[in-house]
Write a protein that holds these residues in place. Sequence first.
Motif, PDB file in Angstrom:
ATOM      1  N   TYR A  68     -55.373  -7.545  16.170  1.00  0.00           N
ATOM      2  CA  TYR A  68     -55.451  -6.822  17.445  1.00  0.00           C
ATOM      3  C   TYR A  68     -54.230  -5.920  17.640  1.00  0.00           C
ATOM      4  O   TYR A  68     -54.360  -4.767  18.077  1.00  0.00           O
ATOM      5  CB  TYR A  68     -55.555  -7.809  18.602  1.00  0.00           C
ATOM      6  CG  TYR A  68     -55.740  -7.152  19.955  1.00  0.00           C
ATOM      7  CD1 TYR A  68     -56.862  -6.371  20.221  1.00  0.00           C
ATOM      8  CD2 TYR A  68     -54.785  -7.303  20.963  1.00  0.00           C
ATOM      9  CE1 TYR A  68     -57.036  -5.769  21.455  1.00  0.00           C
ATOM     10  CE2 TYR A  68     -54.949  -6.703  22.207  1.00  0.00           C
ATOM     11  CZ  TYR A  68     -56.076  -5.938  22.442  1.00  0.00           C
ATOM     12  OH  TYR A  68     -56.242  -5.330  23.670  1.00  0.00           O
ATOM     13  N   PHE A  69     -53.052  -6.426  17.295  1.00  0.00           N
ATOM     14  CA  PHE A  69     -51.848  -5.602  17.409  1.00  0.00           C
ATOM     15  C   PHE A  69     -51.928  -4.410  16.456  1.00  0.00           C
ATOM     16  O   PHE A  69     -51.457  -3.312  16.775  1.00  0.00           O
ATOM     17  CB  PHE A  69     -50.590  -6.431  17.117  1.00  0.00           C
ATOM     18  CG  PHE A  69     -50.158  -7.305  18.261  1.00  0.00           C
ATOM     19  CD1 PHE A  69     -50.000  -6.773  19.533  1.00  0.00           C
ATOM     20  CD2 PHE A  69     -49.907  -8.649  18.081  1.00  0.00           C
ATOM     21  CE1 PHE A  69     -49.605  -7.568  20.606  1.00  0.00           C
ATOM     22  CE2 PHE A  69     -49.507  -9.459  19.133  1.00  0.00           C
ATOM     23  CZ  PHE A  69     -49.359  -8.921  20.400  1.00  0.00           C
ATOM     24  N   GLU A  70     -52.522  -4.616  15.280  1.00  0.00           N
ATOM     25  CA  GLU A  70     -52.699  -3.511  14.332  1.00  0.00           C
ATOM     26  C   GLU A  70     -53.663  -2.468  14.898  1.00  0.00           C
ATOM     27  O   GLU A  70     -53.456  -1.261  14.750  1.00  0.00           O
ATOM     28  CB  GLU A  70     -53.219  -4.061  12.999  1.00  0.00           C
ATOM     29  CG  GLU A  70     -53.437  -3.010  11.930  1.00  0.00           C
ATOM     30  CD  GLU A  70     -52.149  -2.352  11.453  1.00  0.00           C
ATOM     31  OE1 GLU A  70     -52.238  -1.323  10.758  1.00  0.00           O
ATOM     32  OE2 GLU A  70     -51.050  -2.860  11.778  1.00  0.00           O
ATOM     33  N   ILE A  71     -54.712  -2.943  15.543  1.00  0.00           N
ATOM     34  CA  ILE A  71     -55.692  -2.036  16.170  1.00  0.00           C
ATOM     35  C   ILE A  71     -55.041  -1.241  17.298  1.00  0.00           C
ATOM     36  O   ILE A  71     -55.258  -0.027  17.420  1.00  0.00           O
ATOM     37  CB  ILE A  71     -56.899  -2.844  16.695  1.00  0.00           C
ATOM     38  CG1 ILE A  71     -57.724  -3.371  15.513  1.00  0.00           C
ATOM     39  CG2 ILE A  71     -57.774  -1.988  17.612  1.00  0.00           C
ATOM     40  CD1 ILE A  71     -58.725  -4.438  15.885  1.00  0.00           C
ATOM     41  N   TYR A  87     -62.748  -0.009  20.571  1.00  0.00           N
ATOM     42  CA  TYR A  87     -63.845  -0.257  19.640  1.00  0.00           C
ATOM     43  C   TYR A  87     -63.770   0.701  18.444  1.00  0.00           C
ATOM     44  O   TYR A  87     -63.943   0.285  17.299  1.00  0.00           O
ATOM     45  CB  TYR A  87     -65.195  -0.105  20.343  1.00  0.00           C
ATOM     46  CG  TYR A  87     -66.374  -0.319  19.416  1.00  0.00           C
ATOM     47  CD1 TYR A  87     -66.655  -1.578  18.892  1.00  0.00           C
ATOM     48  CD2 TYR A  87     -67.198   0.747  19.043  1.00  0.00           C
ATOM     49  CE1 TYR A  87     -67.719  -1.784  18.024  1.00  0.00           C
ATOM     50  CE2 TYR A  87     -68.277   0.554  18.180  1.00  0.00           C
ATOM     51  CZ  TYR A  87     -68.525  -0.716  17.672  1.00  0.00           C
ATOM     52  OH  TYR A  87     -69.580  -0.908  16.810  1.00  0.00           O
ATOM     53  N   GLU A  88     -63.486   1.971  18.723  1.00  0.00           N
ATOM     54  CA  GLU A  88     -63.359   2.948  17.634  1.00  0.00           C
ATOM     55  C   GLU A  88     -62.188   2.592  16.725  1.00  0.00           C
ATOM     56  O   GLU A  88     -62.297   2.662  15.499  1.00  0.00           O
ATOM     57  CB  GLU A  88     -63.165   4.351  18.208  1.00  0.00           C
ATOM     58  CG  GLU A  88     -64.411   4.984  18.789  1.00  0.00           C
ATOM     59  CD  GLU A  88     -64.127   6.398  19.272  1.00  0.00           C
ATOM     60  OE1 GLU A  88     -64.540   7.351  18.594  1.00  0.00           O
ATOM     61  OE2 GLU A  88     -63.486   6.542  20.328  1.00  0.00           O
ATOM     62  N   ALA A  89     -61.079   2.208  17.341  1.00  0.00           N
ATOM     63  CA  ALA A  89     -59.899   1.823  16.554  1.00  0.00           C
ATOM     64  C   ALA A  89     -60.196   0.591  15.711  1.00  0.00           C
ATOM     65  O   ALA A  89     -59.759   0.491  14.562  1.00  0.00           O
ATOM     66  CB  ALA A  89     -58.722   1.547  17.490  1.00  0.00           C
ATOM     67  N   TYR A 297     -69.265  -4.864   7.552  1.00  0.00           N
ATOM     68  CA  TYR A 297     -70.360  -4.404   8.419  1.00  0.00           C
ATOM     69  C   TYR A 297     -70.130  -2.948   8.827  1.00  0.00           C
ATOM     70  O   TYR A 297     -71.051  -2.122   8.766  1.00  0.00           O
ATOM     71  CB  TYR A 297     -70.458  -5.295   9.653  1.00  0.00           C
ATOM     72  CG  TYR A 297     -71.323  -4.709  10.747  1.00  0.00           C
ATOM     73  CD1 TYR A 297     -72.716  -4.727  10.646  1.00  0.00           C
ATOM     74  CD2 TYR A 297     -70.747  -4.099  11.865  1.00  0.00           C
ATOM     75  CE1 TYR A 297     -73.520  -4.157  11.638  1.00  0.00           C
ATOM     76  CE2 TYR A 297     -71.534  -3.540  12.856  1.00  0.00           C
ATOM     77  CZ  TYR A 297     -72.916  -3.574  12.739  1.00  0.00           C
ATOM     78  OH  TYR A 297     -73.698  -3.011  13.720  1.00  0.00           O
ATOM     79  N   PHE A 298     -68.902  -2.639   9.216  1.00  0.00           N
ATOM     80  CA  PHE A 298     -68.595  -1.267   9.641  1.00  0.00           C
ATOM     81  C   PHE A 298     -68.708  -0.284   8.474  1.00  0.00           C
ATOM     82  O   PHE A 298     -69.050   0.889   8.678  1.00  0.00           O
ATOM     83  CB  PHE A 298     -67.196  -1.203  10.263  1.00  0.00           C
ATOM     84  CG  PHE A 298     -67.095  -1.888  11.595  1.00  0.00           C
ATOM     85  CD1 PHE A 298     -67.970  -1.585  12.624  1.00  0.00           C
ATOM     86  CD2 PHE A 298     -66.114  -2.849  11.826  1.00  0.00           C
ATOM     87  CE1 PHE A 298     -67.887  -2.214  13.858  1.00  0.00           C
ATOM     88  CE2 PHE A 298     -66.020  -3.482  13.056  1.00  0.00           C
ATOM     89  CZ  PHE A 298     -66.908  -3.170  14.067  1.00  0.00           C
TER      90      PHE A 298
END
Length: 309
Positions: A68-71, A87-89, A297-298
């Motif tokens: 999450y911190f990376e995102i 979400y995009e990140a 998945y992405f």
Amino acid sequence: MISISYKAKQFGVFIIKLLIVIAAFYFIYDQLAHNNKLNWTRFLVLYHKNQSFAGILFLLLFSFLNRYFEILKWQNLAQVVRIISIYEATKQVLAALTLGVFTPVGIGEYAGKALYFEKKDTKKIIFLNLICNGIQIIATGFFGILGMLFLGYWHWSIGILVVTILFLLVSYFTKSVAIKGYSIENFIERNNKIPKKIHRKNILLGICRYLVFSHQYYFLFLAFDVELSYVTLMATVTTVYFLASVIPSFQFLDFALKGSLAIYFFGLLGVNEWVVVFVTTLMWFLNVVLPVIVGSYFVLVFKVSPRRN
């Protein structure tokens, strides 16, 4: 003809995406099934002895916060090009992680993120990703040298500091030298164009991420009944991560590299090899395998934007 060409292109892209995902899952299976140092019997005995649903959730929380911190870091830096949602990140970070698994020093990660932006912004995205990863390298180096000094590896620490100082001096005196149009001076100028508040947030998030995954390592050792002082254990963890980071390798070999270094340094402290192997494996599973599963998945649902054609 145009229709056939387009369909052929889409089919080709799908095959490439499918191969990437298959390769990722094969690598995961191979590491778990054919690692002779993994003693599953001992692990299951210890698991049944110390099993705790709350403990599992606690460790999973660290994995979530790590990613999450990376995102958040990437969302913060990407706004230099265009504002993106969480979400995009998330899509960009996890898909890029999956692509970067099989490339030396994670080069595929840079290309993966660039695919989500217009072609004209490719160089900017690669540069921003360099800044994004750069803060992690700096944090790893800073805490790693502190750890080495605490453990008494003075000669190594001094040697690394001397090499670093020499590198900085050489970089300063050759900053205007350009190679294929790129120079250190050009890098600094581009870096200075990024607002300071974005840099400050990047540094803060980078340090938070480092503290999260290094402490996850610490709590895993506690779960395996390793009795070392907090400072000694953390110093060893930071030393292992630092030395692993300065040795260039494919990301899929990073697992073995960290494991080998961890076995050596924790072995000096009397920690059983099988414990070190399992802790390293779980760190890899929690922080690489799980994100790669989601990232796969992405990758599969990714569609080439017309803006990149």
